[in-house]
Design an enzyme around this catalytic site. Structure first.
Site, PDB file in Angstrom:
ATOM      1  N   LYS A  51       0.969  -1.046  -0.005  1.00  0.00           N
ATOM      2  CA  LYS A  51      -0.177   0.038  -0.153  1.00  0.00           C
ATOM      3  C   LYS A  51       1.050   1.173   0.022  1.00  0.00           C
ATOM      4  O   LYS A  51       1.835   1.224   0.701  1.00  0.00           O
ATOM      5  CB  LYS A  51      -0.878   0.011   1.420  1.00  0.00           C
ATOM      6  CG  LYS A  51      -2.005   1.351   1.223  1.00  0.00           C
ATOM      7  CD  LYS A  51      -2.740   0.937   2.744  1.00  0.00           C
ATOM      8  CE  LYS A  51      -3.877   2.218   2.424  1.00  0.00           C
ATOM      9  NZ  LYS A  51      -4.668   1.989   3.771  1.00  0.00           N
ATOM     10  N   SER A  81      -9.345   2.203   2.406  1.00  0.00           N
ATOM     11  CA  SER A  81      -8.291   2.981   1.601  1.00  0.00           C
ATOM     12  C   SER A  81      -7.349   1.904   0.953  1.00  0.00           C
ATOM     13  O   SER A  81      -6.364   2.482   0.177  1.00  0.00           O
ATOM     14  CB  SER A  81      -7.611   3.890   2.482  1.00  0.00           C
ATOM     15  OG  SER A  81      -6.914   3.121   3.535  1.00  0.00           O
ATOM     16  N   SER A 120     -10.520   0.771   6.775  1.00  0.00           N
ATOM     17  CA  SER A 120      -9.689   0.724   5.472  1.00  0.00           C
ATOM     18  C   SER A 120      -9.041  -0.633   4.973  1.00  0.00           C
ATOM     19  O   SER A 120      -8.749  -0.815   3.790  1.00  0.00           O
ATOM     20  CB  SER A 120      -8.169   1.654   5.647  1.00  0.00           C
ATOM     21  OG  SER A 120      -8.952   3.049   5.452  1.00  0.00           O
TER      22      SER A 120
END
Lengths: 415, 415
Positions: free
Chosen positions: A56, A125, A149
């Site tokens: 990420k 996210s 997320s």
């Protein structure tokens, strides 16, 4: 197959999948086949040999740029791996690339689409890590959760999401959003892989993975105070999961009314801390912030110091109360999201069904296997007591075997 | 004087002091007069107008390089300010430069000398911030503490050290060493300046500083289980401080025997977490690590997972016990260091008298005013309950007024 052979084979497997899928999925913010092959050629042996990670893009990497999902950091190089990336690489894993994150892990979406329906959000996210893992472009997606997320994209993409207890994985080299909650975790296609990654991420040197499925004696069924926001897909997933588990363990409803304030406390603490953590971006680069993140910071600036500190005290009281729950139950079963992935133009989905658990700092495993009215994935989550991560992984492996197999995205040929 | 005039005057005051002292003291790892004057020309008005900060070089700055005290990061630019630097600058403070830290805020010393005796250590790891503040080259030294890295240099350099409650100041942009303990704080020449900085650092927007001196009703006197390691200077400082406070408040000895395990628990947790946090440096740049930090990492790698997790549980139990102490006492008085600053060739001093308090996550203010057998500064520390930072600053301001004035370094003309 030796570890030496495993790495190049892993690299070619992942590269073939990326060549076939990435143009449609757009999971990666940075990916370089030459880098991956070079890493494969000299990867160390280790417990994660043959597995590829997607990182990420709020997490630093030595080789790839780290952009935090923001134009402010376009092309920014940290020159060093975050601790989690270094540990995974030392364990033999290869890095397939950086995966798309929303801006600073908050709400503004990146280009990634949901692998099951390109009109839907993959969830935020940790969007890119979830979509990459669901489509076999990575085996372990590094993800993080400050509100929802990790759990939400796991549910929307039909994969396993493991958010460990707060503090279990080192955050060195991970961009902060709200330090009271920021938690690093993984997205994988099965619980066993989450356990293998956990054994590497949890300490300075790899330990033994918690791989033994373990039946819980008592399960607490948490519809939660927000059940009225659960859509048909989540309602059906929860009743199917309950029925499947009830055949093997005692399951009884838990009244979470005493925790109903948890969502608001979470929002207060997150807003205040985000306004602190992103102070430089707001002060020096405001024009490059989206309205969403500027709004979060400005609402955080309006939260009084006394309100924030009272919320911290109230959160601690709820955590103590949650610890008592696990005197009665081995695990809790709860919704992972309101329903199927919403249309991308509505955002990245509601964080409602994760805020409380993030506030409580409990470990959670999101499990796939259910579907909503449009045939899209819907997950449920199992929660354990703080620092009971290994036991929870064992219970999750047990439940995974009872649940239907996860769905695979259309366009075939998935792992 | 208007805020507009305050900033350039502050810059010239600090530049004159740096010109006179820095060649001898070597407090800065990076300092550029042109940068400081440029910042002064467009500094915002704010509660810290007219004050200059020195930024410990484990803390990111947009303009200066950030080297973490390690050759691995020589000339490294983060391109962004840490949250704490952004908040201080938004509050009107100017940045005088980056200050010397030991390697990754651990033991290997930088070039800074003790302002009172160039053969002595200024204390580590916040060496440069302490020496710069003691000699007027900065007004607020940003510092951090994972073991004793703020309290010890405050004591050795004869200044005020404020390590707030764990978590009070945002760590975004600060290099991690052991996240269970890493705490940001300040070094100043008086408590009032620490309170002014606190009002800016504690939240997204400046609040009101806790400036009112406040007499405590009951003081707990903590010789601690390590009193046999206290040297003459510290013994005398503690008895003088006790006598001065006893004239105005009830003071009685506290038995800390139940906390005697705290030092070992601290060392266990710190070693394990440092080995995680510095995983990349160890994996990818081992040849550039000092024997000290490599030794810390390797000893951390040898700590078993079970030992570490048991230490976390035991630390939580001690924290609960510490909270009870503050039912009986408003503040605790304790040694800040074993004695005067030791000779530089023996290292940066013993962390013994701070490990327990860092483990307990309590706020602490180190106060100067005492001297050892060689005439060098010796401080004492006052501790308050977790999250009782404002009250503690009030009590510290009260005690500061009762204590002798801090000594100033030789070679005259000090603020």
């Amino acid at each position: 197959m030796t570890a030496k052979a495993a790495a190049p084979r892993c690299a070619e497997r992942v590269l073939a999948r990326i060549a076939a899928r990435e143009a449609r999925i757009r999971a990666f913010s940075a990916h370089d086949p030459a880098l991956l092959r070079r890493e494969a050629a000299c990867a160390p042996a280790g417990p994660l040999a043959g597995l590829a990670i997607g990182v990420k893009d709020i997490i630093a990497t030595e080789d790839y740029p780290t952009g935090y999902g923001s134009p402010i950091y376009d092309g920014f190089h940290t020159g060093a791996d975050a601790a989690c990336v270094a540990l995974l690489r030392a364990g033999g894993a290869l890095c397939a690339g950086k995966t798309v994150t929303t801006e600073f892990a908050f709400f503004r979406a990146g280009p990634t689409v949901n692998p099951f329906d390109a009109a839907r959000t993959p969830g935020g996210s940790s969007s890119g890590s979830a979509a990459a893992v669901a489509t076999g472009m990575a085996d372990i997606g590094l993800a993080s959760q400050t509100a929802a997320s990790l759990t939400r994209p796991a549910s929307y993409c039909g994969i396993v999401g493991f958010k460990p207890s707060y503090g279990r994985y080192a955050l060195a080299g991970v961009k902060a959003l709200a330090p009271s909650f920021d938690t690093l975790g993984t997205l994988t296609r099965d619980v066993a892989t989450a356990a293998r990654a956990d054994a590497v991420l949890k300490g300075p040197l790899p330990g033994a993975p918690a791989t033994t499925p373990r039946a819980p004696a008592r399960i607490g069924l948490c519809h939660t105070p927000w059940w009225n926001e659960a859509e048909g897909g989540t309602r059906r997933a929860m009743s199917r999961a309950t029925a499947l588990l009830a055949a093997h363990a005692a399951i009884e409803p838990v009244d979470l009314a005493p925790f109903a304030t948890g969502c608001d406390l979470h929002a207060t603490i997150m807003g205040y801390e985000a306004a602190q953590a992103l102070a430089w971006e707001y002060r020096a680069r405001r024009a490059l912030l989206s309205p969403q993140i500027a709004g979060l910071i400005e609402s955080g600036q309006r939260i009084g110091d006394d309100t924030y500190r009272a919320a911290l005290v109230a959160a601690r009281a709820l955590r103590a109360r949650a610890a008592d729950l696990f005197g009665r139950y081995d695990v809790l079963l709860a919704p992972a999201a309101p329903g199927e992935a919403p249309l991308a133009d509505t955002g990245t989905g509601s964080p409602r069904f994760s805020r409380l658990w993030t506030l409580l700092r409990l470990p959670t495993v999101t499990l796939p296997g259910f579907a909503g009215p449009s045939g899209l994935p819907v997950g449920v989550q199992l929660l354990g007591p703080r620092d009971g991560d290994e036991r929870l992984l064992g219970h999750a492996a047990w439940a995974e075997a009872l649940f239907p197999a996860r769905g695979t995205p259309p366009h075939g040929d998935y792992p």
